[in-house]
Design a protein around this motif. Structure first.
Motif, PDB file in Angstrom:
ATOM      1  N   LEU A  87     -19.322 -20.337 -25.658  1.00 49.46           N
ATOM      2  CA  LEU A  87     -19.565 -21.036 -24.284  1.00 49.46           C
ATOM      3  C   LEU A  87     -19.652 -20.038 -23.093  1.00 49.46           C
ATOM      4  O   LEU A  87     -20.363 -20.341 -22.108  1.00 49.46           O
ATOM      5  CB  LEU A  87     -18.328 -21.667 -24.053  1.00 49.46           C
TER       6      LEU A  87
ATOM      7  N   ILE B  89     -18.975 -26.537 -16.815  1.00 45.37           N
ATOM      8  CA  ILE B  89     -17.907 -27.756 -17.038  1.00 45.37           C
ATOM      9  C   ILE B  89     -17.762 -27.478 -18.693  1.00 45.37           C
ATOM     10  O   ILE B  89     -16.442 -27.593 -18.606  1.00 45.37           O
ATOM     11  CB  ILE B  89     -18.639 -29.235 -16.787  1.00 45.37           C
ATOM     12  N   ALA B  90     -18.605 -27.301 -19.380  1.00 43.51           N
ATOM     13  CA  ALA B  90     -18.204 -27.032 -20.979  1.00 43.51           C
ATOM     14  C   ALA B  90     -17.223 -25.895 -20.993  1.00 43.51           C
ATOM     15  O   ALA B  90     -16.257 -26.194 -21.869  1.00 43.51           O
ATOM     16  CB  ALA B  90     -19.456 -26.632 -21.536  1.00 43.51           C
TER      17      ALA B  90
ATOM     18  N   ASN C 215     -22.378 -27.616 -27.985  1.00 39.69           N
ATOM     19  CA  ASN C 215     -21.884 -27.264 -26.544  1.00 39.69           C
ATOM     20  C   ASN C 215     -21.826 -28.752 -25.464  1.00 39.69           C
ATOM     21  O   ASN C 215     -21.022 -28.685 -24.653  1.00 39.69           O
ATOM     22  CB  ASN C 215     -22.469 -26.021 -25.917  1.00 39.69           C
TER      23      ASN C 215
ATOM     24  N   ASP D 108     -23.546 -19.331 -23.200  1.00 42.15           N
ATOM     25  CA  ASP D 108     -24.215 -20.589 -22.654  1.00 42.15           C
ATOM     26  C   ASP D 108     -24.260 -20.465 -21.175  1.00 42.15           C
ATOM     27  O   ASP D 108     -24.981 -20.988 -20.315  1.00 42.15           O
ATOM     28  CB  ASP D 108     -23.599 -21.801 -23.345  1.00 42.15           C
TER      29      ASP D 108
ATOM     30  N   ASN E 117     -23.318 -28.332 -16.132  1.00 44.47           N
ATOM     31  CA  ASN E 117     -22.879 -28.760 -17.295  1.00 44.47           C
ATOM     32  C   ASN E 117     -22.227 -27.586 -18.102  1.00 44.47           C
ATOM     33  O   ASN E 117     -21.250 -27.646 -18.640  1.00 44.47           O
ATOM     34  CB  ASN E 117     -23.886 -29.512 -18.155  1.00 44.47           C
TER      35      ASN E 117
ATOM     36  N   ASP F 282     -19.787 -28.169 -36.563  1.00 45.17           N
ATOM     37  CA  ASP F 282     -19.455 -27.724 -35.740  1.00 45.17           C
ATOM     38  C   ASP F 282     -19.721 -28.400 -34.149  1.00 45.17           C
ATOM     39  O   ASP F 282     -20.960 -28.916 -34.160  1.00 45.17           O
ATOM     40  CB  ASP F 282     -20.222 -26.114 -35.429  1.00 45.17           C
ATOM     41  N   GLU F 283     -18.707 -28.393 -33.284  1.00 45.53           N
ATOM     42  CA  GLU F 283     -19.310 -29.142 -32.107  1.00 45.53           C
ATOM     43  C   GLU F 283     -20.210 -28.429 -31.318  1.00 45.53           C
ATOM     44  O   GLU F 283     -19.904 -27.517 -30.953  1.00 45.53           O
ATOM     45  CB  GLU F 283     -18.030 -29.486 -31.146  1.00 45.53           C
TER      46      GLU F 283
ATOM     47  N   LYS G 144     -15.591 -20.014 -30.288  1.00 47.02           N
ATOM     48  CA  LYS G 144     -16.300 -21.160 -29.319  1.00 47.02           C
ATOM     49  C   LYS G 144     -16.181 -20.799 -27.878  1.00 47.02           C
ATOM     50  O   LYS G 144     -17.070 -20.813 -27.167  1.00 47.02           O
ATOM     51  CB  LYS G 144     -15.413 -22.283 -29.546  1.00 47.02           C
TER      52      LYS G 144
ATOM     53  N   ILE H 211     -18.851 -30.674 -26.435  1.00 40.65           N
ATOM     54  CA  ILE H 211     -17.785 -30.219 -25.902  1.00 40.65           C
ATOM     55  C   ILE H 211     -17.756 -30.609 -24.436  1.00 40.65           C
ATOM     56  O   ILE H 211     -16.551 -30.904 -23.891  1.00 40.65           O
ATOM     57  CB  ILE H 211     -17.825 -28.740 -26.161  1.00 40.65           C
ATOM     58  N   ALA H 212     -18.844 -30.281 -23.687  1.00 43.01           N
ATOM     59  CA  ALA H 212     -18.658 -30.517 -22.342  1.00 43.01           C
ATOM     60  C   ALA H 212     -18.223 -31.751 -21.896  1.00 43.01           C
ATOM     61  O   ALA H 212     -17.365 -32.058 -21.020  1.00 43.01           O
ATOM     62  CB  ALA H 212     -20.290 -30.412 -21.763  1.00 43.01           C
TER      63      ALA H 212
END
Lengths: 223, 223, 223, 223
Positions: D213, D113-114, C110, D216, D110, C107-108, D209, C113-114
């Protein structure tokens, strides 16, 4: 007989247009030595400009890939096109008196723009299957044309070389790899019942349109 | 006389091609009532398909904007095109016997593909200035054509309406806003010395090519 | 001392952030053998996922190129990344007990991914210079890190190999080629007076942001 | 209870993560007046930067549409976001002492951005369904959060207004329209048997995902 299950289905579905493209007068004249050399040289120039855009379209195939295997085939194709085919093309043109700067400063004709930008725009806005369906007529059509005229043996050296290129084992292997990529990509995304999907209708329209834009490219070359 | 400093410079730099476009036989025939109605109806169908792609190209202008002011003008243009112009176009066509489903099922001609995909591909691969330079010939050329034939007064109702649309204050205001956006976008990115930049050479090529693709669109409409 | 005129200027302009990245605790621990192996293995997995997206970003560099020379360097980089680096990475991971399917199903995180999506989105929405400025911190930063710790000689085999990779002549040559590409691309598009352009301000913001996203990638690797 | 068949399925499939997002501590604190105002103001600034990118992602929805109906809903959303929401946001911030120039010069964190670049990159590289699945958590999650805390009635004016905005009929109607668009778009492309398609697996990963995000993003807002 032809390469790949998906390609054969698409080809059959659009057979009339496909034959307009692969049996075009330009090919006939080239293979029986009645094509004016000046027209062939203009075609070579437009083909150089075409290859630049075509390589960019294949680069989009890397971006639209869903796994490393797809990325590898697309990346290999891009590398072959940019680092080998382009150089071969430049050398070939130089032999026929067309300099690299002639090629770079040549003006793209509208029929060339129509086909390349259609494919590139699809590469940006569409998915991997849309893009492959627009690339297929070019890659696989040239392979079929190469086989069709492999025994034509024109005397004009540059026509002879052109026929040899596209009927060569190397080029036929490219066709095998690309049609294999297409079959796997369709199977992965659409499954075995692909002919009943929305996407199948869409890629048929794309294949047809790309084929007709190839016809227009030959029309441009011979006009 | 015309709108915007940048547009006037580009127009002057490519005057011969510009006049091929804005003084095209199609416009002459339309304004003096000698255009066959069947050709005009075909043009309307192609223009519907064109507007779909053109709206998408303007959507890319939102994505390529660098600030909220640019985004607003682009978003307003997109909204006007999709939520108003398209409806007007559909109603207009319905009045002339072309149904919505006729429009949706019509086949894009290659000249239409050439222009729209050239602009869209530039919208994807180029920056804001590249994109605006390819959109300008369409938006501002139609404004100029509208003014050129505002006194022509053709008897055919649908030609009369067409002339009224593009010579209207509303459409001329669109031209003012778009040419203002272009001027500001160039000033922001290239400064006052823009004519000595690499980008200026590039946008001139784009403007010229887009103009010639417009000429080909008229050629298609009249053939 | 470092590679390329443009890179050195960008590096100097953002020196504090640059050192946060290139002198990160992760590197220190790796080079003095105090990094937990479990953390390094997680880093390798994330780095695999990173390389997939990074190769795609370099593919966009082909699309944003303005001439064949730029296309060639970008295509060679893409081909090296996809057809060689990825395989090396897979083999390396296999040696350390991470299977190919572990890599593909990971799993990527975060922070990964950013950074990758920031670069990719810029590759789509920006131009060649924007994209190169976001790629530079990764390519050239790893080269600098490699040189910084080339004499560190950690006992842990996989750390030793990592240091050897990025301090190797081969990798340093990649850095030379990429910084040369950057210098030529800037000179072509912005001329010698580039520091007074709008674009220069923008690429500085991009370079800074990409550097900070690299810092966050290390933070992720060590947390 | 919630909007749309597809959204409900995705929401159920990822319920734990969904609740981490919609029941986040940030929301609790906001609705019971224990959130520090300074954190809320920082959130507003990041949300402004978020909306810029989010509007651009919705612009990509226009480009990925397959018919005029889809284009209209996407274009209306884009226009509302850029020409109305952004202004409201600017006015709101001004009331709380944050100037337009504060907003424009703020630095994207960040986590911001992600999420935004993940969505935008998907908008470029994916298709309409991929993009909608990444946009859904934001649009529909805020609607659900609005309903969840509609009776919370915090005394702090700006929290009260925030709750009112997302529980309002207007915003709930946006949720209805967007979930309707999603249902139609899935039905058109995947048919009624959509849960057995390759695409369904992919959009589930995207939805998950994007939800994480969002979590986050709240973490950033409260840290």
């Amino acid at each position: 007989m032809f390469y790949g299950k998906i390609f054969n289905l698409l080809r059959e579905n659009h057979k009339d247009n496909w034959l307009l493209y692969t049996k075009h007068e330009f090919i006939n004249k080239l293979s029986n030595d009645t094509l004016k050399e000046e027209k062939f040289l203009n075609y070579l120039i437009q083909d150089y400009l075409f290859l630049i855009q075509f390589s960019k379209a294949w680069s989009l195939a890397i971006l639209k890939s869903d796994n490393l295997e797809e990325m590898k085939i697309a990346a290999t194709t891009v590398n072959d096109l940019i680092n080998f085919e382009m150089e071969l093309h430049i050398t070939l043109c130089a032999n026929y008196g067309i300099s690299k700067s002639d090629l770079e400063n040549a003006d793209e004709e509208n029929e060339n723009i129509a086909y390349t930008r259609y494919v590139l725009e699809l590469g940006y806005s569409g998915d991997f299957l849309d893009l492959l369906s627009s690339l297929a007529p070019c890659v696989l059509g040239y392979g079929e044309i190469g086989l069709n005229c492999q025994n034509s043996n024109p005397r004009t050296i540059m026509y002879k070389k052109w026929v040899e290129t596209y009927s060569s084992i190397e080029y036929q292997n490219v066709c095998k790899n690309v049609s294999g990529l297409i079959d796997q990509a369709f199977l992965l995304r659409l499954g075995t019942n692909f002919e009943n999907t929305y996407k199948w209708k869409k890629v048929n329209q794309i294949f047809k349109k790309a084929t007709l834009l190839e016809v227009d490219f030959w029309n441009m070359a011979i006009k």
